[in-house]
Write an enzyme that holds these catalytic residues in place. Structure first.
Site, PDB file in Angstrom:
ATOM      1  N   ASP A 114       3.155  -9.018   1.067  1.00 32.26           N
ATOM      2  CA  ASP A 114       3.360 -10.271   2.124  1.00 32.26           C
ATOM      3  C   ASP A 114       3.963 -11.282   1.680  1.00 32.26           C
ATOM      4  OD1 ASP A 114       1.307 -11.281   0.592  1.00 32.26           O
ATOM      5  OD2 ASP A 114      -0.172 -11.392   2.152  1.00 32.26           O
ATOM      6  N   CYS A 117       2.161 -11.854  -2.907  1.00 38.15           N
ATOM      7  CA  CYS A 117       1.471 -10.878  -4.089  1.00 38.15           C
ATOM      8  C   CYS A 117       1.568 -11.175  -5.340  1.00 38.15           C
ATOM      9  CB  CYS A 117       2.354  -9.484  -3.873  1.00 38.15           C
ATOM     10  SG  CYS A 117       4.273  -9.938  -4.267  1.00 38.15           S
ATOM     11  N   HIS A 298       8.179  -7.439  -5.414  1.00 37.54           N
ATOM     12  CA  HIS A 298       6.663  -7.100  -5.340  1.00 37.54           C
ATOM     13  C   HIS A 298       5.872  -7.019  -6.725  1.00 37.54           C
ATOM     14  CE1 HIS A 298       2.893  -5.876  -3.638  1.00 37.54           C
ATOM     15  NE2 HIS A 298       2.771  -4.846  -4.115  1.00 37.54           N
TER      16      HIS A 298
END
EC number: 3.4.19.12
Length: 305
Positions: A114, A117, A298
């Site tokens: 989101d 992270c 991520h």
């Protein structure tokens, strides 16, 4: 503590934006619902064209579909699951790297994608450390509780900064004085958007504050026509924006917590290697005890055998 509305007070340097504001190409946004997408006041990015907004909305819809089914912080699972995500013929670099990492790491904790992270992964790993190590607990609490005065001295909004700092300190006190276990923290805080996002904002403020304290060191690395202040507002303080190399470097110095990041893609590592440590070895107060896995855009938490 009980769930509270996630909102910042009026500040002439920020504008009102809903938490489900469409992300840019490098951002992500949380699911939209009355319970887990509270209103938040964050710095406003430059206005986008209608075409950009349409593209962002499509991206947002895709993200929401995934996020709705993904917890903020997952349970630990075997690291072999990472290797299972890649085909050895289609993605041989990622597949082989995953197999290699299986020799060093035995579990992974998946974090929601989101845009928060990195900060969320750090906080999860750091909390696990302080629950197991009294000396690290004392050090980390001392560092965090020194940041409110530093932020206020830098000119951060008094009301909102105090609110976010006090909430984070209350969270730490629950660990130090309340003896909260990981299971309780996991359920009450790390799976709750309101509580968890208050903590993330504190970490972002600390990263921004460190950059502003060391403007001479960081200003030369700000791209384009942006000022250092603009960079801090749009790239660090704003929720749902990924942490870049500069922000991570500042943050680990601010917290005094070295980390190692393992990269699935060698091209994404700052030095072209498979892993990178923040800060560099010569500047580390102690070897990294927090390990993160980076896949494009991520971060997840990984644990050594």
């Amino acid at each position: 503590s009980s769930s509270k509305p996630f909102a910042m007070a009026e500040d002439p340097q920020v504008a009102h934006v809903e938490a489900d504001t469409p992300p840019s190409e490098t951002e992500a946004a949380p699911a939209e619902s009355s319970s887990d997408a509270p209103a938040v006041v964050i710095p406003l990015a430059p206005p986008a064209s209608s075409e950009d907004l349409e593209q962002q909305q499509r991206q947002l819809d895709e993200i929401r579909a995934e996020v709705i089914q993904t917890p903020l912080v997952g349970e630990k699972i075997p690291f072999e699951s990472v290797a299972c995500e890649y085909d050895k013929d289609v993605s041989p670099e990622f597949y082989n790297k995953a197999l290699e990492l299986c020799q060093t790491y035995d579990t992974i904790r998946v974090i929601r994608k989101d845009g928060n992270c990195f900060y969320r992964a750090f906080l999860v790993a750091q909390v696990e450390l302080i629950l197991a190590d009294p000396d690290e607990k004392a050090r980390f609490v001392s560092v965090c509780k020194g940041w409110k005065d530093r932020l206020l001295a830098l000119g951060f909004n008094d009301f909102t900064t105090t609110d976010f700092c006090d909430t984070f300190y209350e969270f730490l006190d629950g660990i130090v004085d309340g003896g909260k276990t990981w299971a309780r923290l996991y359920e009450e805080t790390f799976l709750d958007d309101n509580n968890a996002n208050y903590l993330i904002i504190f970490l972002r403020l600390v990263a921004s504050g460190y950059v502003k304290e060391h403007e001479a060191d960081y200003a030369p690395f700000i791209d384009g026509e942006r000022t250092l202040h603009d960079y801090c507002v749009t790239e660090i303080e704003q929720m749902w924006v990924d942490a870049d190399h500069l922000a991570i470097t500042a943050f680990v110095h601010a917290m005094g917590s070295p980390i190692r990041i393992e990269y699935m893609d060698r091209g994404a590592a700052p030095d072209g290697g498979w892993h990178y440590e923040f800060p560099e070895a010569s500047e580390q107060p102690f070897p990294p005890r927090i390990h993160l896995l980076y896949r494009p855009g991520h971060y997840d938490v990984i644990y050594k055998k």
